[in-house]
Design a protein around this motif. Structure first.
Motif, PDB file in Angstrom:
ATOM      1  N   VAL A   1       7.926   6.482   3.177  1.00  0.00           N
ATOM      2  CA  VAL A   1       6.773   6.385   2.287  1.00  0.00           C
ATOM      3  C   VAL A   1       5.772   7.468   2.648  1.00  0.00           C
ATOM      4  CG1 VAL A   1       4.920   4.915   1.420  1.00  0.00           C
ATOM      5  CG2 VAL A   1       7.113   3.904   2.066  1.00  0.00           C
TER       6      VAL A   1
ATOM      7  N   GLY B   1       4.630  -1.171   5.228  1.00  0.00           N
ATOM      8  CA  GLY B   1       3.510  -0.422   4.691  1.00  0.00           C
ATOM      9  C   GLY B   1       2.192  -0.982   5.185  1.00  0.00           C
TER      10      GLY B   1
ATOM     11  N   ARG C   1      10.330  -5.545  -2.794  1.00  0.00           N
ATOM     12  CA  ARG C   1       9.024  -5.389  -2.153  1.00  0.00           C
ATOM     13  C   ARG C   1       8.374  -6.753  -1.947  1.00  0.00           C
ATOM     14  NH1 ARG C   1       4.832  -2.647  -5.907  1.00  0.00           N
ATOM     15  NH2 ARG C   1       4.792  -4.759  -6.751  1.00  0.00           N
TER      16      ARG C   1
ATOM     17  N   THR D   1       4.549  -8.407  -0.732  1.00  0.00           N
ATOM     18  CA  THR D   1       3.140  -8.117  -0.454  1.00  0.00           C
ATOM     19  C   THR D   1       2.494  -9.224   0.377  1.00  0.00           C
ATOM     20  OG1 THR D   1       2.498  -9.136  -2.550  1.00  0.00           O
ATOM     21  CG2 THR D   1       2.870  -6.744  -2.552  1.00  0.00           C
TER      22      THR D   1
ATOM     23  N   SER E   1       9.849   6.817  -6.246  1.00  0.00           N
ATOM     24  CA  SER E   1       9.024   5.917  -7.044  1.00  0.00           C
ATOM     25  C   SER E   1       7.558   6.247  -6.803  1.00  0.00           C
ATOM     26  CB  SER E   1       9.283   4.455  -6.677  1.00  0.00           C
ATOM     27  OG  SER E   1       8.402   3.600  -7.380  1.00  0.00           O
TER      28      SER E   1
ATOM     29  N   GLY F   1       1.533   7.193  -1.103  1.00  0.00           N
ATOM     30  CA  GLY F   1       2.162   5.967  -1.573  1.00  0.00           C
ATOM     31  C   GLY F   1       3.492   6.149  -2.259  1.00  0.00           C
ATOM     32  N   TYR F   2       3.914   7.389  -2.489  1.00  0.00           N
ATOM     33  CA  TYR F   2       5.221   7.613  -3.104  1.00  0.00           C
ATOM     34  C   TYR F   2       6.316   7.141  -2.135  1.00  0.00           C
ATOM     35  CZ  TYR F   2       3.103  10.624  -6.700  1.00  0.00           C
ATOM     36  OH  TYR F   2       2.357  11.106  -7.741  1.00  0.00           O
ATOM     37  N   ILE F   3       7.338   6.473  -2.706  1.00  0.00           N
ATOM     38  CA  ILE F   3       8.449   5.966  -1.903  1.00  0.00           C
ATOM     39  C   ILE F   3       9.672   6.838  -2.162  1.00  0.00           C
ATOM     40  CG2 ILE F   3       9.822   3.944  -1.313  1.00  0.00           C
ATOM     41  CD1 ILE F   3       7.703   2.248  -2.743  1.00  0.00           C
TER      42      ILE F   3
ATOM     43  N   TYR G   1       8.682  -2.948   2.381  1.00  0.00           N
ATOM     44  CA  TYR G   1       9.700  -2.451   1.463  1.00  0.00           C
ATOM     45  C   TYR G   1      11.068  -2.654   2.114  1.00  0.00           C
ATOM     46  CZ  TYR G   1       5.705  -0.035  -0.644  1.00  0.00           C
ATOM     47  OH  TYR G   1       4.496   0.254  -1.222  1.00  0.00           O
TER      48      TYR G   1
ATOM     49  N   ASN H   1       5.253   4.223  -8.328  1.00  0.00           N
ATOM     50  CA  ASN H   1       4.538   3.004  -8.698  1.00  0.00           C
ATOM     51  C   ASN H   1       4.993   1.816  -7.849  1.00  0.00           C
ATOM     52  OD1 ASN H   1       7.073   2.687  -9.767  1.00  0.00           O
ATOM     53  ND2 ASN H   1       6.415   2.681 -11.905  1.00  0.00           N
ATOM     54  N   LYS H   2       5.149   2.070  -6.574  1.00  0.00           N
ATOM     55  CA  LYS H   2       5.472   1.029  -5.588  1.00  0.00           C
ATOM     56  C   LYS H   2       6.828   0.377  -5.825  1.00  0.00           C
ATOM     57  CE  LYS H   2       0.613  -0.014  -4.658  1.00  0.00           C
ATOM     58  NZ  LYS H   2      -0.436  -1.068  -4.570  1.00  0.00           N
TER      59      LYS H   2
ATOM     60  N   THR I   1       2.417  -5.524   3.272  1.00  0.00           N
ATOM     61  CA  THR I   1       3.438  -4.967   2.383  1.00  0.00           C
ATOM     62  C   THR I   1       4.675  -4.551   3.177  1.00  0.00           C
ATOM     63  OG1 THR I   1       1.802  -4.180   0.797  1.00  0.00           O
ATOM     64  CG2 THR I   1       3.977  -3.145   0.732  1.00  0.00           C
TER      65      THR I   1
END
Length: 710
Positions: free
Chosen positions: A75, A38, A53, A55, A93, A79-81, A44, A95-96, A42
């Motif tokens: 992604v 990301g 995840r 960061t 998801s 930001g939705y995964i 995933y 919310n990350k 970041t």
């Protein structure tokens, strides 16, 4: 003949609960099957059936969230995964990755094989029947390409895009021989798709990546292939006749490929001249399941665990990705510990040869949860994802091969047991199966689903069924027939079953802890003290007969208790696992032969900081002391205690031989500190007669004659 034996040890100060009772084992690491880079640092990653995840460029990772088996990750710009999944379509998801929601309305097939997001946020996924499209963040899906639009080649295996504008979907057709694969391209946000002119020559697509200049690179079972014209024609880039583990590109356009080659020990290669030459890159481990390269050129490898190189492969750093949700825990006859960890349907198998100090992943070929059992020196592993599938290793888990003729075995394997009757039992989703010819064929001997199988020191066999009111079955004829034994258990669900050194049965249930002293004829609840809240549903018994229990009927709870008097009274273990990890919920307890207690949880594996058995150590033993005492009682039936003393630290073996010199049991085979030790020898499965106990420390050997009277 196999003999189950137990080591009895004593110390001057009894073991008690303390603030250091529980500790995590040395982290057992997992590797990713998919990685997505990301923004910033970041990353995933998915571990088959878990999501994690980082960061900080992989230096630390979040505790994996359990999801279903992941086939791909994408992604969206918002930001939705999205995770495409086997048997669960799609998870999303917002919310990350903290929480996930199952999506898939409109997708007709149960599994999705790939997922991709366009630059405008349109989500696309592939199944074995075509391509689906969503314009509302995965809530609803519309099929945009099926068998008719794709002229029969509609089984999607991979999707790829570089810019989110030119989109590719790749197929695999294995219903014909030879295989073939086509590339489909879309430039209108996935509404329509154009089929490439030519297929790959006799191979299919497994994974694809698109470089910044639009070149498509794909991994196949027969070399790395590439196309510079949108998938219309294909050429060999390298490693013809080699199975490709993964292929990817970096920001400069260099291509990286991992291979499984017979001609070289290297597994990772890089080319900067379109395959004219390939440069090998040293890696920490042999096999590679995945390669990832971020915008800074850092290389990430999924091998036995996850590794990162920030200097073009000159050096590597292991990255700590823990896999939670511990499932099966078992000890081999060689005193190696095996446990599984992962999701509910897909897990990895780990092994420790030092009672939990370090762990290594074991590659078995199993797709679902590895179900481990032992038969002599053979390791058996069932696959509870496919019906009737069992793998076998005869080289101490170095390699596994599927049983060639699993004749008669049916249902999904839940448990395997090698018995002292030279037979193997398999508990499956539809019953118990028995093999008396080294697993060449099986006969069904019971028709209820079974979750675990056990054999007591006296040879009696027990089966546990995790179903309300249908908990325990017993066989007294070497597994040929089974009878239900639940008097006193009621209608509770039995979650665990363990057998004490004296043969007592301890059952952990949703209604408490039950004990049977008469081979399961009758059961009595032993945790009726009102201080024990919540009730334990998992139980384990160590070599001294100390009983441990823990768990709760529902919710997050990992409180444990111990009893040294067969359950008459209980002592709470003060520092519960929640003081170490507040999200941990107990999934099982296991008492290893070295005295350590292990707790499997939804947040990893824990073990007791100290052994839960006791050891007598004499401070007055002089160096060089070496003695084997006469066993007591002698004559004996069926068990006797054998005491020995050593004044030096070193390798100690204590074995029992029959009158013909044949080894019948190994009681001790490990490094011992200076001290006195007492070992319990149980000969309930042996014939009466003369036996010899032989102690060896280095070059010193001493023997004692013993008489078993029956």
């Amino acid at each position: 003949m196999r003999v189950k034996v137990f080591l009895l040890c004593f110390i001057a100060v009894p073991f008690v609960s303390s603030q250091t009772f529980w500790e995590r084992t040395e982290p057992y690491y997992a590797s990713f099957n998919k990685m997505y880079f990301g923004g910033g640092d970041t990353i995933y990653g998915t571990l088959g059936s878990g999501f994690s995840r980082s960061t900080n460029n992989g230096s630390t990772w979040s505790t994996p969230i359990i999801v279903n088996y992941v086939t791909d990750i994408a992604v969206a710009p918002n930001g939705y995964i999205f995770l495409s999944e086997n048997q669960q379509k799609m998870s999303r998801s917002t919310n990350k990755g903290v929480s996930w929601t199952i999506k898939g309305t409109g997708i007709n097939e149960p599994s999705c094989s790939a997922v991709m997001v366009t630059s405008t946020g349109v989500v696309l996924t592939g199944t074995n029947k075509g391509i689906y499209r969503s314009t509302d963040n995965g809530d609803n899906w519309t099929k945009v390409a099926g068998s008719a639009e794709m002229t029969g080649d509609s089984s999607i295996t991979a999707m790829a895009t570089f810019d989110g504008i030119t989109l590719y979907a790749f197929t695999r057709t294995n219903t014909i021989s030879p295989e073939r694969g086509y590339a489909f391209r879309s430039t209108d946000n996935g509404l329509t798709w154009t089929k490439g002119t030519n297929s790959l020559d006799t191979v299919a697509f497994y994974k694809a990546t698109v470089s910044s200049n639009g070149t498509i690179y794909v991994r196949t079972g027969n070399g790395v292939r590439y196309s510079t014209n949108g998938g219309n024609t294909w050429k060999i880039l390298g490693f013809y006749n080699d199975y490709i583990g993964d292929v990817t590109t970096d920001q400069s356009g260099a291509v990286y490929a991992s291979i499984n080659s017979k001609d070289t020990t290297a597994v990772l290669f890089k080319t900067t001249n379109n395959g004219t030459t390939w440069t090998p890159i040293r890696t920490p481990f042999n096999g590679i399941s995945g390669i990832g390269i971020n915008k800074n050129g850092n290389i990430f490898l999924s091998q036995d665990q996850l590794y990162r190189s920030m200097d073009n492969g000159n050096s590597w750093k292991a990255l700590p990705v823990l896999f939670p949700n511990v499932g099966i825990m078992i000890e081999s006859p060689k005193h190696e510990l095996y446990f599984t960890a992962g999701g509910n349907a897909y897990q990895n198998l780990y092994r420790s040869s030092d009672f939990g100090k370090s762990w290594n992943i074991v590659y078995t070929g199993v797709v679902g949860v590895p179900i481990v059992g032992f038969f002599g020196d053979t390791i058996l592993v069932g696959d509870n994802y496919y019906s009737g599938v069992v793998f076998r290793s005869t080289d101490n888990a170095k390699t596994f091969k599927p049983l060639a003729n699993n004749i008669g075995l049916g249902g999904y394997v839940n448990t395997l047991l090698g018995t002292s009757y030279n037979s193997v039992l398999a508990g499956t989703s539809i019953g118990i199966y028995r093999s008396t010819n080294t697993t060449k064929s099986w006969i069904k001997v019971h028709s209820s689903s079974i979750n675990s199988l056990h054999q007591s020191p006296n040879g009696i066999l027990f089966a546990r069924r995790q179903w309300p009111g249908d908990g325990i079955y017993r066989s007294i004829d070497s597994g040929s027939s089974w009878q239900q034994k639940i008097t006193g258990l009621g209608v509770t669900t039995v979650r665990s079953l363990d057998i004490a050194p004296n043969g007592d049965l301890i059952a952990g249930t949703e209604g408490g802890i039950f004990r049977s002293t008469d081979n399961a004829e009758n059961w009595v609840r032993v945790d009726t003290q009102k201080v024990l809240k919540p009730y334990g549903i998992y139980a384990a018994v160590n070599k001294n007969g100390k009983i441990f229990m823990g768990g709760a009927k529902s919710g997050v709870n990992s409180q444990c208790y111990q009893s040294t008097n067969n359950g008459t009274t209980w002592e709470q273990i003060e520092n519960n696992i929640l003081t170490i990890d507040g999200n941990a919920s107990l999934t099982g307890l296991f008492a290893a032969s070295n005295g350590h207690l292990f707790g499997g949880t939804t947040s990893g594996l824990f073990k007791s900081a100290q052994i839960t058995t006791t050891v007598i150590k004499s401070t007055s033993i002089a160096p060089g002391t070496f003695s084997l005492s006469q066993n007591y009682p002698n004559p004996f039936n069926p068990s006797t205690a054998i005491k020995f003393t050593t004044g030096d630290v070193g390798m100690v073996t204590l074995k029992v031989f029959d009158i013909l010199g044949r080894e019948v049991s190994t009681l001790v085979n490990e490094v011992k500190e200076a001290g006195s030790y007492t070992i319990n020898f149980n000969a309930s499965t042996l014939s009466g007669g003369v036996y010899y106990a032989q102690l060896q420390c280095g070059t010193r050997i001493e023997s004692k004659k013993m008489l078993l009277v029956k």
